[in-house]
Design a protein around this motif. Structure first.
Motif, short mmCIF file in Angstrom:
data_model
loop_
_atom_site.label_atom_id
_atom_site.label_comp_id
_atom_site.label_asym_id
_atom_site.label_seq_id
_atom_site.Cartn_x
_atom_site.Cartn_y
_atom_site.Cartn_z
N GLU A 48 -53.57 55.51 9.15
CA GLU A 48 -54.36 54.30 9.38
C GLU A 48 -55.80 54.59 8.95
O GLU A 48 -56.48 55.42 9.56
CB GLU A 48 -54.26 53.90 10.87
N GLY A 50 -59.80 53.79 8.13
CA GLY A 50 -60.86 52.93 8.69
C GLY A 50 -60.31 52.29 9.95
O GLY A 50 -60.32 51.08 10.12
N ARG A 78 -65.22 55.54 18.43
CA ARG A 78 -64.48 54.58 19.23
C ARG A 78 -63.00 54.94 19.35
O ARG A 78 -62.27 54.34 20.12
CB ARG A 78 -64.63 53.16 18.65
N ASP A 93 -63.70 60.46 4.86
CA ASP A 93 -64.32 59.44 4.00
C ASP A 93 -63.34 59.10 2.88
O ASP A 93 -63.07 59.93 2.00
CB ASP A 93 -65.63 60.01 3.43
N LEU A 94 -62.82 57.89 2.94
CA LEU A 94 -61.80 57.47 1.97
C LEU A 94 -62.32 57.55 0.54
O LEU A 94 -61.56 57.86 -0.39
CB LEU A 94 -61.37 56.02 2.28
N VAL A 116 -65.82 50.83 0.25
CA VAL A 116 -65.80 52.01 -0.62
C VAL A 116 -66.22 51.60 -2.03
O VAL A 116 -65.72 50.61 -2.57
CB VAL A 116 -64.38 52.62 -0.64
C1 LIG Z 1 -64.90 46.22 9.38
S1 LIG Z 1 -64.35 47.72 10.11
C2 LIG Z 1 -62.61 47.45 10.21
C3 LIG Z 1 -61.97 48.31 11.25
C4 LIG Z 1 -60.46 48.08 11.44
N1 LIG Z 1 -59.71 48.51 10.29
C5 LIG Z 1 -60.17 46.64 11.77
O1 LIG Z 1 -59.60 45.93 10.94
O2 LIG Z 1 -60.51 46.22 12.87
C6 LIG Z 1 -64.48 48.84 8.77
C7 LIG Z 1 -64.22 50.28 9.16
O3 LIG Z 1 -64.14 51.07 7.97
C8 LIG Z 1 -64.85 52.28 8.19
N2 LIG Z 1 -65.27 52.81 6.90
C9 LIG Z 1 -66.28 52.37 6.11
N3 LIG Z 1 -66.37 53.13 5.01
C10 LIG Z 1 -65.38 54.06 5.10
C11 LIG Z 1 -64.97 55.15 4.26
N4 LIG Z 1 -65.59 55.41 3.13
N5 LIG Z 1 -63.91 55.90 4.67
C12 LIG Z 1 -63.28 55.63 5.83
N6 LIG Z 1 -63.63 54.62 6.67
C13 LIG Z 1 -64.67 53.87 6.30
C14 LIG Z 1 -65.99 51.87 9.10
O4 LIG Z 1 -66.52 53.00 9.79
C15 LIG Z 1 -65.31 50.88 10.03
O5 LIG Z 1 -64.74 51.51 11.15
#
Ligand SMILES: C[S@@+](CC[C@H](N)C(=O)[O-])C[C@H]1O[C@@H](n2cnc3c(N)ncnc32)[C@H](O)[C@@H]1O
Length: 263
Positions: A48, A50, A78, A93-94, A116
């Protein structure tokens, strides 16, 4: 400076929590339906990306003790309470790192790929992490596909709402957010080598969760809207009152869900 860092952090956390719970209320039923249709079940190994806490908990129940859920994010604070078997939480970091494993039956990313910059690389990484026959589900909004906050623009409250939404979209575009991201997902999944690619879209036409999302979003971008001359403080106060009154039919950008299989 009247406020301490702690105070500011608390505010950020409260607003982030409001955002995440609105996303869950709005989009979890659609996400879960897609995951069911992809065959999620006991013993599956899932990544899963982000990660949203409600999706992680749901996946953990579905895969059970013989399965595995790797929940990654650049900020995992969280997710701490979810970190017990079958869930593993990892900072990742994706856009910059190799996948946190291989042979996954399922990889899912909702509202994450849009953040990203090198999406092609990120998609290749998610596909690489799948076993042959494994499924990828990517979900991202497309704010340009349906740009209005109130599609039924029948009075001054709705006009104000749509004007502020227009301003918000302008701020996003100025920051380089790729507004038509969602609609490109099927093509991007095919380009990444997936087969049997399909996609659909979901957006509610009115829902209390839309009001909650709009309220927290406007409070967060208030200063930027005012500074950019896109709204006055009075506009924003009036709009927030209208939103909280429950009299507006508020919608969201459509959420595009696209899925496919690795050969
Ligand atoms: C808008 S939230 C969505 C969270 C969850 N997937 C949802 O739908 O409720 C975006 C999430 O992507 C994460 N995120 C942003 N850039 C990322 C990256 N490069 N690699 C992994 N996660 C990332 C952020 O930290 C955040 O938790």
């Amino acid at each position: 400076m009247m406020r301490t860092d702690g105070y500011l952090l608390d505010n950020r956390q409260t607003e982030a929590a409001e955002h995440f719970s609105a996303f869950a209320a709005l989009f979890d039923p659609t996400t879960f339906r897609h995951l069911e249709e992809l065959g999620i079940g006991s013993g599956w190994r899932c990544w899963e990306v982000g990660a949203g806490t409600t999706v992680v908990s749901w996946l953990a129940k579905k895969v059970g003790p013989t399965g595995r859920v790797v929940a990654t994010d650049t900020d995992t604070a969280r997710l701490a309470s979810a970190a017990r078997p079958p869930v593993e939480v990892r900072v990742h970091d994706l856009g910059a790192q190799e996948p946190p494993g291989e042979g996954f039956d399922l990889v899912h990313a909702r509202l994450a790929l849009v953040h990203v910059t090198d999406r092609e690389r990120a998609l290749r990484s998610m596909v690489k992490a799948l076993r042959p026959g494994g499924r990828l589900l990517v979900e991202d909004a497309d704010p340009a596909l349906q740009p209005l906050l109130c599609p039924d623009e029948h009075g001054p409250e709705q006009q104000l709402a749509n004007r502020l939404r227009h301003g918000f979209r302008g701020l996003l575009a100025d920051r380089g957010t790729d507004l038509p991201c969602g609609r490109t997902l099927p093509r991007q999944l095919r380009d990444a080598g997936l087969t049997r690619v399909q996609a659909d879209a979901y957006f509610p036409l009115t829902s209390p969760a839309c009001a909650a999302l709009e309220s927290v979003t406007i409070r967060q971008i208030r200063d930027q809207l005012v500074t950019a001359g896109l709204a006055t403080d009075q506009d924003i106060d009036r709009h927030l009152e209208n939103v909280m009154s429950g009299a507006l039919d508020l919608t969201t950008a459509p959420m595009i869900s696209a899925w496919g299989r690795k050969q």
